[in-house]
Design a protein around this motif. Structure first.
Motif, PDB file in Angstrom:
ATOM      1  N   ARG A  34      -8.635 -60.230 -47.372  1.00 56.70           N
ATOM      2  CA  ARG A  34      -7.290 -59.789 -47.754  1.00 56.70           C
ATOM      3  C   ARG A  34      -7.080 -59.904 -49.262  1.00 56.70           C
ATOM      4  O   ARG A  34      -6.539 -59.000 -49.901  1.00 56.70           O
ATOM      5  N   ARG A  35      -7.538 -61.004 -49.851  1.00 58.81           N
ATOM      6  CA  ARG A  35      -7.387 -61.212 -51.294  1.00 58.81           C
ATOM      7  C   ARG A  35      -8.116 -60.121 -52.074  1.00 58.81           C
ATOM      8  O   ARG A  35      -7.589 -59.556 -53.038  1.00 58.81           O
ATOM      9  N   ILE A  36      -9.327 -59.786 -51.637  1.00 65.36           N
ATOM     10  CA  ILE A  36     -10.115 -58.752 -52.318  1.00 65.36           C
ATOM     11  C   ILE A  36      -9.466 -57.382 -52.140  1.00 65.36           C
ATOM     12  O   ILE A  36      -9.382 -56.593 -53.091  1.00 65.36           O
ATOM     13  N   LEU A  37      -8.985 -57.080 -50.943  1.00 68.19           N
ATOM     14  CA  LEU A  37      -8.320 -55.794 -50.713  1.00 68.19           C
ATOM     15  C   LEU A  37      -7.052 -55.669 -51.559  1.00 68.19           C
ATOM     16  O   LEU A  37      -6.727 -54.579 -52.052  1.00 68.19           O
ATOM     17  N   GLU A  38      -6.356 -56.778 -51.765  1.00 69.79           N
ATOM     18  CA  GLU A  38      -5.183 -56.754 -52.649  1.00 69.79           C
ATOM     19  C   GLU A  38      -5.599 -56.469 -54.086  1.00 69.79           C
ATOM     20  O   GLU A  38      -4.915 -55.732 -54.804  1.00 69.79           O
ATOM     21  N   LYS A  39      -6.730 -57.030 -54.533  1.00 66.34           N
ATOM     22  CA  LYS A  39      -7.241 -56.740 -55.871  1.00 66.34           C
ATOM     23  C   LYS A  39      -7.583 -55.259 -56.006  1.00 66.34           C
ATOM     24  O   LYS A  39      -7.291 -54.635 -57.026  1.00 66.34           O
TER      25      LYS A  39
END
Length: 66
Positions: free
Chosen positions: A28-33
């Motif tokens: 999720r953190r990477i997709l937000e980036k």
């Protein structure tokens, strides 16, 4: 009209950042980036080729647009 026919997001989840139940959080953190990168650079989405890192700074994701 866009010439983009495919956006490929590859996330390697074998790094320590994804272990111990953290896989969903880290993905999720990477997709937000990635989302933020697209929002800030939508003019060049057709030529986007970008790598992203996990919380530990390891390259674990490649986004390509074809």
């Amino acid at each position: 009209m866009s010439n983009v026919s495919k956006v490929v997001i590859e996330i390697e989840t074998e790094n320590a950042a994804f272990q111990d139940g953290n896989c969903g959080v880290e993905v999720r953190r990477i997709l937000e980036k990635i989302t933020n990168h697209i929002k800030n650079n939508d003019d060049d989405i057709e030529t986007m080729w970008k790598t992203f890192t996990d919380i530990n700074g390891n390259t674990c994701c490649v986004v390509t647009v074809k």
